[in-house]
Design a protein around this motif. Structure first.
Motif, PDB file in Angstrom:
ATOM      1  N   GLY A 194     -38.853  60.785 -45.263  1.00  0.00           N
ATOM      2  CA  GLY A 194     -39.766  59.742 -45.742  1.00  0.00           C
ATOM      3  C   GLY A 194     -39.258  58.324 -45.612  1.00  0.00           C
ATOM      4  N   LEU A 195     -38.063  58.149 -45.046  1.00  0.00           N
ATOM      5  CA  LEU A 195     -37.567  56.791 -44.886  1.00  0.00           C
ATOM      6  C   LEU A 195     -38.261  56.101 -43.712  1.00  0.00           C
ATOM      7  N   GLY A 196     -38.254  54.779 -43.755  1.00  0.00           N
ATOM      8  CA  GLY A 196     -38.643  54.003 -42.588  1.00  0.00           C
ATOM      9  C   GLY A 196     -37.363  53.664 -41.850  1.00  0.00           C
ATOM     10  N   VAL A 197     -37.314  53.988 -40.560  1.00  0.00           N
ATOM     11  CA  VAL A 197     -36.063  53.800 -39.819  1.00  0.00           C
ATOM     12  C   VAL A 197     -36.225  52.694 -38.774  1.00  0.00           C
ATOM     13  N   VAL A 198     -35.220  51.835 -38.691  1.00  0.00           N
ATOM     14  CA  VAL A 198     -35.138  50.875 -37.588  1.00  0.00           C
ATOM     15  C   VAL A 198     -33.994  51.327 -36.704  1.00  0.00           C
ATOM     16  N   LEU A 199     -34.318  51.707 -35.482  1.00  0.00           N
ATOM     17  CA  LEU A 199     -33.298  52.197 -34.555  1.00  0.00           C
ATOM     18  C   LEU A 199     -33.063  51.143 -33.477  1.00  0.00           C
ATOM     19  N   ILE A 200     -31.895  50.513 -33.551  1.00  0.00           N
ATOM     20  CA  ILE A 200     -31.525  49.514 -32.551  1.00  0.00           C
ATOM     21  C   ILE A 200     -30.776  50.222 -31.437  1.00  0.00           C
ATOM     22  N   THR A 201     -31.210  50.044 -30.217  1.00  0.00           N
ATOM     23  CA  THR A 201     -30.535  50.739 -29.123  1.00  0.00           C
ATOM     24  C   THR A 201     -30.788  50.033 -27.799  1.00  0.00           C
ATOM     25  N   HIS A 202     -29.855  50.189 -26.861  1.00  0.00           N
ATOM     26  CA  HIS A 202     -30.161  49.698 -25.526  1.00  0.00           C
ATOM     27  C   HIS A 202     -30.540  50.869 -24.621  1.00  0.00           C
ATOM     28  N   ASN A 203     -30.667  52.069 -25.226  1.00  0.00           N
ATOM     29  CA  ASN A 203     -30.960  53.283 -24.465  1.00  0.00           C
ATOM     30  C   ASN A 203     -32.429  53.708 -24.647  1.00  0.00           C
ATOM     31  N   PRO A 204     -33.288  53.378 -23.677  1.00  0.00           N
ATOM     32  CA  PRO A 204     -34.717  53.675 -23.806  1.00  0.00           C
ATOM     33  C   PRO A 204     -34.984  55.166 -23.975  1.00  0.00           C
ATOM     34  N   HIS A 205     -34.178  55.992 -23.329  1.00  0.00           N
ATOM     35  CA  HIS A 205     -34.379  57.429 -23.415  1.00  0.00           C
ATOM     36  C   HIS A 205     -34.233  57.895 -24.866  1.00  0.00           C
ATOM     37  N   HIS A 206     -33.174  57.441 -25.534  1.00  0.00           N
ATOM     38  CA  HIS A 206     -32.968  57.807 -26.935  1.00  0.00           C
ATOM     39  C   HIS A 206     -34.108  57.303 -27.800  1.00  0.00           C
ATOM     40  N   ALA A 207     -34.564  56.091 -27.517  1.00  0.00           N
ATOM     41  CA  ALA A 207     -35.674  55.527 -28.284  1.00  0.00           C
ATOM     42  C   ALA A 207     -36.926  56.400 -28.127  1.00  0.00           C
TER      43      ALA A 207
END
Ligand code: ADP
Ligand code: ADP
Length: 235
Positions: A194-207
């Motif tokens: 139920g958390l809101g997550v901010v995922l910072i990444t330079h990897n589009p695949h992971h995103a």
């Protein structure tokens, strides 16, 4: 109401433009991905959400109210937990102590009572297990865990201590394919909790593997968002 909402946020370091006109939303049970190369403004965005920097212009709200964060403590008090790439762990300390580091149960009490220790050990084990990691030995120094496992401990900790928003700074940057998969599943588990997550990444695949919303930054400005292809973690 989004947990976090930014509208046209800008931030300058002197006359260096770090962010200009950036907008994003973070919702409970969703992962918002922030993509961008070096210098795109990702760290600056994290620092604003984590209360380390103030934005210069635009609107930044937490649960509908202006954020007005003066420091990282304010961000924590509003339910925002940030896991940095270089995790603030004490490598020689047992996993369970790192899990409870800085938390109320251990504060101002002098030496820990044996009951407290046993409870914290068990809680650490069961919280990690609940999110999919069966760590037999919670007494081992956290430094013996892999980078991916340490990320997972930090995420489990934020969930356990009731964070509403989890900000992850490049959680897979230093990891191989397999470890990255473990961490991404853990990120998805936090979202499912139920958390809101901010995922910072330079990897589009992971995103794209785990994300629900995407923003792409290029030299501080929004360079659009990408459609989500149909990929699952098990592919
Ligand atoms: P990213 O995390 O995506 O690499 P940053 O937010 O670190 O991007 O940087 C965005 C821009 O702001 C870059 O041009 C960077 O050099 C600049 N910058 C970042 N922090 C500072 C600072 N404290 N003082 C001056 N310029 C900075
Ligand atoms: P602030 O001054 O907002 O607290 P920092 O503590 O991040 O910013 O940085 C202090 C100083 O270090 C900045 O004023 C800047 O001159 C320099 N600096 C830090 N990071 C960067 C960067 N990525 N690019 C350029 N300069 C930077």
């Amino acid at each position: 109401v989004p947990l976090v909402e930014m509208r046209d946020v800008s931030k300058y370091y002197g006359n260096i433009r770090a962010l200009e006109g950036v907008s994003l939303e973070v919702h409970a049970g969703e992962i918002t991905c922030v993509l961008g190369d070096n210098g795109a403004g990702k760290s600056t965005l994290i620092k604003i959400i984590a209360g380390l920097h103030r934005h210069d212009a635009g609107d930044f709200r937490i649960e509908g109210r202006p954020a007005k964060l003066a420091n990282p403590r304010d961000a924590l008090d509003r339910g925002i937990a940030t896991v940095y790439q270089d995790l603030a762990v004490v490598p020689l300390m047992p996993v369970w102590r790192n899990f409870f580091l800085g938390s109320e149960p251990t504060k101002g009490r002098g030496p820990l009572r044996r009951l407290d220790v046993e409870l914290m050990r068990r809680t650490t084990y069961s919280e990690l297990l609940r999110m999919g990691i069966d760590l037999r030995d919670v007494d081992q120094p956290i430094g013996t865990l892999s980078g991916g496992e340490r990320q997972c401990v930090a995420i489990a900790r934020a969930v356990y201590f009731g964070a509403k928003v989890l900000v992850l700074d490049e959680p897979t940057a230093a990891l191989g394919v397999k470890q990255s998969g473990v961490v991404l599943k853990y990120v998805a588990a936090a979202r499912d909790a139920g958390l809101g997550v901010v995922l910072i990444t330079h990897n589009p695949h992971h995103a794209y593997l785990v994300g629900d919303r995407f923003i792409l930054l290029k030299r501080g400005v929004m360079a659009g968002s990408h459609p989500k292809p149909e990929i699952t973690l098990d592919d």
